[in-house]
Design a protein around this motif. Sequence first.
Motif, PDB file in Angstrom:
ATOM      1  N   ALA A  21       0.833  -1.205   0.000  1.00 54.16           N
ATOM      2  CA  ALA A  21       0.000   0.000   0.000  1.00 54.16           C
ATOM      3  C   ALA A  21       0.866   1.254   0.000  1.00 54.16           C
ATOM      4  O   ALA A  21       0.573   2.227  -0.711  1.00 54.16           O
ATOM      5  N   LEU A  22       1.950   1.238   0.780  1.00 54.00           N
ATOM      6  CA  LEU A  22       2.843   2.397   0.813  1.00 54.00           C
ATOM      7  C   LEU A  22       3.520   2.595  -0.540  1.00 54.00           C
ATOM      8  O   LEU A  22       3.668   3.732  -1.009  1.00 54.00           O
ATOM      9  N   ALA A  23       3.934   1.492  -1.161  1.00 50.10           N
ATOM     10  CA  ALA A  23       4.560   1.587  -2.484  1.00 50.10           C
ATOM     11  C   ALA A  23       3.618   2.252  -3.482  1.00 50.10           C
ATOM     12  O   ALA A  23       4.029   3.123  -4.264  1.00 50.10           O
ATOM     13  N   SER A 333      12.904   0.284   6.239  1.00 52.53           N
ATOM     14  CA  SER A 333      12.110  -0.123   5.075  1.00 52.53           C
ATOM     15  C   SER A 333      11.154   0.986   4.655  1.00 52.53           C
ATOM     16  O   SER A 333      10.989   1.266   3.459  1.00 52.53           O
ATOM     17  N   LEU A 334      10.527   1.616   5.640  1.00 51.02           N
ATOM     18  CA  LEU A 334       9.617   2.723   5.333  1.00 51.02           C
ATOM     19  C   LEU A 334      10.373   3.881   4.694  1.00 51.02           C
ATOM     20  O   LEU A 334       9.915   4.477   3.711  1.00 51.02           O
ATOM     21  N   ARG A 335      11.551   4.189   5.227  1.00 55.87           N
ATOM     22  CA  ARG A 335      12.336   5.298   4.673  1.00 55.87           C
ATOM     23  C   ARG A 335      12.856   4.972   3.275  1.00 55.87           C
ATOM     24  O   ARG A 335      12.858   5.824   2.376  1.00 55.87           O
ATOM     25  N   LEU A 336      13.286   3.735   3.093  1.00 54.87           N
ATOM     26  CA  LEU A 336      13.777   3.320   1.777  1.00 54.87           C
ATOM     27  C   LEU A 336      12.676   3.450   0.729  1.00 54.87           C
ATOM     28  O   LEU A 336      12.907   3.894  -0.401  1.00 54.87           O
ATOM     29  N   THR A 337      11.468   3.061   1.113  1.00 54.21           N
ATOM     30  CA  THR A 337      10.340   3.138   0.187  1.00 54.21           C
ATOM     31  C   THR A 337      10.036   4.585  -0.187  1.00 54.21           C
ATOM     32  O   THR A 337       9.810   4.903  -1.358  1.00 54.21           O
ATOM     33  N   LYS A 338      10.060   5.454   0.805  1.00 48.68           N
ATOM     34  CA  LYS A 338       9.713   6.854   0.559  1.00 48.68           C
ATOM     35  C   LYS A 338      10.835   7.628  -0.123  1.00 48.68           C
ATOM     36  O   LYS A 338      10.587   8.424  -1.037  1.00 48.68           O
ATOM     37  N   GLU A 339      12.077   7.416   0.317  1.00 53.83           N
ATOM     38  CA  GLU A 339      13.185   8.242  -0.172  1.00 53.83           C
ATOM     39  C   GLU A 339      13.863   7.663  -1.410  1.00 53.83           C
ATOM     40  O   GLU A 339      14.242   8.409  -2.318  1.00 53.83           O
TER      41      GLU A 339
END
Length: 383
Positions: A21-23, A333-339
């Motif tokens: 969902a974040l992706a 993982s969250l930061r990698l996805t966003k940044e």
Amino acid sequence: MTPITSKLPQVGTTIFTTMSALAAEVGAINLSQGFPDYECSPQLIELISKAMREGYNQYAPMAGYLPLREAIAQKVENLYGAQYDPVTEITITAGGTQAIFTAISAIVNPNDEVIIFEPAFDCYAPAIKVMGGVVKSLELNPADYSIPWDMVKKLVSNRTRLIILNSPHNPTSTILHARDIAQLSEIVKNRDILILSDEVYEHLIYDGETHQSMARYPELKERSFIVASFGKLFHATGWKVGYCLAPAYLMEEFRKVHQFLVFSVNTPMQHAFAQYLRNEEVYTTLPEFFQEKRDYFRRGLAQTQFELLPCYGSYFQSVRYDKLTNESDVDFSLRLTKEAGVACIPTSAFYTNGTDLHTLRFCFAKKQETLDKALERLVAFKP
């Protein structure tokens, strides 16, 4: 509201749903959830459409379309030299997860102990708990994710009902070896312990290694449920069709649950699969197909700051990042996805206690252009 007591009070939304969902939200390349982004065989799609046009749209037999079960029996004999009766020892299921849940439901009673190895795919423990069983989790050796067999021996008791194995392993991409089979055989010998062998990635094994299926070993075969997946085999995870192999006395109990859980599985697909499996190259060429993707992805990741872990099977590649940051794997993982714009899975999600080894899992079952874009972003990312 009427109060209820949850059977799974600690269970929330899975990490797979969260990361996918974040992706989608941030426009990241999704290497988190394990599914291909390329098309499956046009021939197979045509076979399914043909079956629909020919009227195979009503209930299939509860155990599955017999010609498909016969094709599976032939495949298993070709690969492992094992014979399964398609009438009494093979059942078609609505994917691998349903087969796993059904097997656990059929033989785990309240207070039975079930040994699982962590990191473990997230459907094992909840199914055990729903049946009133006791999860006895044992962490794989962190250095190489091997099974600590001496600890397994200490964990076995007169209440041990089931040992769950997964090879090739999700998420670590390790595989069982002959030495593991020897240890397992010694542990279960003369004990009433059953085995649930999750072999959904059986065809995704590399470098000339041999898949150590429970079907290869008569003394293990006679106490094992073996779970397989057409979704992995045919590059179509959304179709949710799999199967279970087991000796007749176990399959009889499996079907008692299966018939009231789903009863039967997608009819036109079963007709199509039975025809499609006549071509042995459908499964014999898969190792080469995925090893090429693995090798390409690993070469690209070698140019990043991540530490590559071995990948012997499955379509996942894990990396360690402990030299880059002290962030938890979830936060990173969250930061990698966003940044960076690339989604992955933090492997602490596969541990009951959230063990964090600063390790991430990527899926490389993707088109070449998808891998290229992901690698470009990961190489450019500076934590």
